[in-house]
Design an enzyme around this catalytic site. Structure first.
Site, PDB file in Angstrom:
ATOM      1  N   LEU A 192      73.415 105.494   9.811  1.00 47.47           N
ATOM      2  CA  LEU A 192      72.397 104.471   9.779  1.00 47.47           C
ATOM      3  C   LEU A 192      72.877 103.048  10.342  1.00 47.47           C
ATOM      4  CD1 LEU A 192      70.745 105.398   6.039  1.00 47.47           C
ATOM      5  CD2 LEU A 192      69.885 105.447   8.750  1.00 47.47           C
ATOM      6  N   GLU A 240      81.308  93.896  18.165  1.00 49.86           N
ATOM      7  CA  GLU A 240      82.306  94.600  17.330  1.00 49.86           C
ATOM      8  C   GLU A 240      83.639  93.886  17.787  1.00 49.86           C
ATOM      9  OE1 GLU A 240      81.606  96.066  14.656  1.00 49.86           O
ATOM     10  OE2 GLU A 240      79.626  96.243  15.115  1.00 49.86           O
ATOM     11  N   HIS A 243      84.106  90.793  16.384  1.00 48.45           N
ATOM     12  CA  HIS A 243      84.661  90.782  14.860  1.00 48.45           C
ATOM     13  C   HIS A 243      86.133  91.000  14.807  1.00 48.45           C
ATOM     14  CE1 HIS A 243      81.129  90.780  12.413  1.00 48.45           C
ATOM     15  NE2 HIS A 243      80.570  91.988  12.954  1.00 48.45           N
ATOM     16  N   ASP A 260      79.684  80.436   9.398  1.00 48.05           N
ATOM     17  CA  ASP A 260      80.520  81.628  10.201  1.00 48.05           C
ATOM     18  C   ASP A 260      81.792  81.024  10.635  1.00 48.05           C
ATOM     19  OD1 ASP A 260      79.510  79.901  12.093  1.00 48.05           O
ATOM     20  OD2 ASP A 260      78.938  81.439  13.505  1.00 48.05           O
ATOM     21  N   THR A 265      77.660  76.944  16.206  1.00 45.54           N
ATOM     22  CA  THR A 265      76.550  78.009  16.095  1.00 45.54           C
ATOM     23  C   THR A 265      75.615  77.592  14.757  1.00 45.54           C
ATOM     24  OG1 THR A 265      78.094  79.106  14.367  1.00 45.54           O
ATOM     25  CG2 THR A 265      77.839  80.014  16.822  1.00 45.54           C
TER      26      THR A 265
END
Ligand SMILES: [Zn+2]
Length: 406
Positions: A192, A240, A243, A260, A265
Site C-alpha cells: 500500500l 525518496e 528523504h 519542513d 517551501t
C-alpha cells in the site's frame, strides 16, 4: 542486536499495512512512519537529528552568504554518489531487467539536474525558486571486494520479494554505497506504499541499516513495471532520495512551524495520498501550495526542488553519514570515476616537465615540440596531440606511457 533492530522496523510496517489491506490506494512513501518508529525506539536518534539540524542551519546560512558575496545564483559543487541496486525476485516475478533498473536511476539523475520534461512548465509563482542539485547517482562498477560488478545484485527469494526478511543483511557498506533495495513489494502484496527511505544517521551508517526501499514494479519503466513510460509516479524515487538527503515532506507539521525546515517551501496541509494534479490542497494554509514539489504527495505532478531544499540537501551531503560517499577516494574504490592516470615511464630524452602527475583530467607537457603520443600499458595509443595539453579524463585506469613522436 542489529538484526533485531531491523526486523522490528519491518514488523512495525506490516502492522500498519494489515489495517489498510482492503484499501486500493497506494501511498507513495512511508518515511514518516519509519522516522516515528526510530524516534520511539531509539532515544539516541533524536539527539543525532538535533545535532544534524544545528549543522544544517549553520551550513545553509554559510551557503546563502557565499552566494550573496559572490553574486551567483547557484553553487558550482558537483557530487557523485555510488549506488548498488538489490533486486529481490522469485523466478521471473519481480525480476526487473537491467534496462529497467537503469531507467529508474536515470529518473533520479534527470530530476535532480532539472532535465525532466516538465521543468519548463512550473507554475510561475514557484519558477523563480526552483533549483537543481548537480549530482549523479552512479551504478557502482566495483563491489566491496574490488571485483567488477554491474551494480545490480539479484536475489531469488519469494519472501525477500515481499520485503519480509531482514534485507539489510545484503547491505554493502553504507559509507561507500547508497543501497537501494528493490523488492517487488515494499511490504506484503500488494504494497500500500511504494517506498521509504532512511534519513542521514551515523548510527544507521555504522550498522549498515540505511538506504532506500522501493517497490520494483514502480521503479523505472519496462515489462516488470506497472507504470507507463513518462508517468510521474516513477519520480517517487527522487522523493525518496530527497528523504535520504534529509528533506521532509513539504506538508511536514502542516500549517505550523518549523514546517519542513526549509525557508522557501510554503506550508501546506497536503499529505493525502490520493492527490492528483498539480494544485490539489491549494491554499490549505492560506498560501499557494507548491504541489509540483518532489516532496509533496501529488504523485502525478512531480517537477521541482526549491533552492532552499537544494541547500538543505547540500548540507546533508556534508554530514558524517554522507560525506564519505562522494570523496574522490571512494569514487575510485567503487568504480564511479577513473583513478588518476600516472606516467609510469617516459621515452623521451629531452628535458621535459609533465604535470599534474598523476591526473584525472588535463595533463600538461612542457619542453616537447612536435607530436606527442600517449599509450596505455597494453601498447594501445589513446591520444595523439601537437598541443602541450592532453585531456585524459576519459582514459582508462592505470599507467600510461607518454612518447614524443616527432
Ligand atoms: Zn515521503
Amino acid at each position: 542486536m542489529k538484526v533485531l533492530y531491523s526486523m522490528l522496523v519491518g514488523l512495525s510496517l506490516f502492522t500498519s499495512i494489515a489495517i489498510a489491506q482492503n484499501n486500493t490506494l497506494v501511498s507513495p512513501c512511508s518515511s514518516d512512519e519509519i522516522m516515528a518508529w526510530h524516534l520511539e525506539n531509539n532515544p539516541k536518534v533524536l539527539l543525532e537529528i538535533e545535532a544534524n539540524e544545528d549543522f544544517t542551519k549553520a551550513f545553509v546560512k554559510r551557503l546563502v552568504m557565499e552566494r550573496a558575496k559572490n553574486n551567483v545564483q547557484q553553487s558550482t559543487a558537483q557530487y557523485t554518489i555510488p549506488v548498488v541496486l538489490h533486486v529481490f525476485h522469485f523466478g521471473d516475478d519481480g525480476k526487473i531487467d537491467s534496462a529497467q533498473a537503469h531507467l529508474g536511476l536515470d529518473i533520479l539523475n534527470t530530476d535532480f539536474n532539472g532535465l525532466n520534461d516538465d521543468w519548463n512548465t512550473i507554475d510561475p509563482e514557484f519558477d523563480s525558486i526552483k533549483s537543481t542539485l548537480d549530482i549523479q547517482f552512479c551504478l557502482a562498477s566495483h563491489d566491496p571486494n574490488g571485483n567488477a560488478t554491474s551494480g545490480i545484485n539479484y536475489y531469488e527469494d519469494s519472501l525477500a520479494m515481499l520485503n519480509i526478511p531482514d534485507l539489510f543483511q545484503y547491505a554493502w557498506d553504507n559509507y561507500k554505497y547508497l543501497n537501494i533495495y528493490l523488492p517487488k513489494y515494499t511490504g506484503g502484496a500488494p504494497s500500500l506504499f511504494t517506498a521509504y527511505a532512511y534519513f542521514p544517521s551515523t548510527s544507521g551508517a555504522n550498522s549498515n541499516t540505511g538506504g532506500i526501499f522501493y517497490s520494483s514494479i514502480r521503479w523505472g519503466y519496462g515489462s516488470h513495471s506497472e507504470l507507463s513510460p513518462g508517468q510521474d509516479w516513477a519520480s517517487v524515487g527522487t522523493h525518496e532520495a530527497g528523504h535520504w538527503l534529509n528533506l521532509h515532506h513539504t506538508f511536514n507539521n502542516g500549517c505550523n512551524g518549523p514546517g519542513d525546515y526549509v525557508n522557501d517551501t510554503p506550508p501546506t496541509l497536503g499529505g493525502a495520498i490520493e492527490l492528483s494534479g498539480c494544485t490539489n490542497n491549494d491554499l490549505s494554509c492560506s498560501v499557494s501550495t507548491n504541489g509540483e514539489n518532489y516532496m509533496d504527495y501529488n504523485h502525478d505532478c512531480k517537477k521541482m526542488f526549491t533552492q532552499g531544499q537544494v541547500d538543505r540537501m547540500t548540507a546533508a551531503l556534508n554530514l558524517p553519514s554522507r560525506i564519505t560517499l562522494w570523496s574522490p577516494t571512494n569514487l575510485i574504490t567503487t568504480g564511479c570515476t577513473s583513478p588518476p592516470v600516472s606516467l609510469a615511464k617516459l621515452e623521451i630524452n629531452d628535458q621535459i616537465d609533465i604535470y599534474p602527475n598523476p591526473t584525472t583530467g588535463i595533463l600538461t607537457i612542457d619542453g616537447v615540440e612536435g607530436t606527442t603520443e600517449v599509450y596505455n600499458i597494453y601498447g594501445e595509443r589513446i591520444a595523439t596531440t601537437v598541443s602541450t595539453t592532453i585531456d585524459l579524463s576519459q582514459a582508462a585506469r592505470g599507467h600510461l606511457l607518454c612518447k614524443g613522436a616527432g
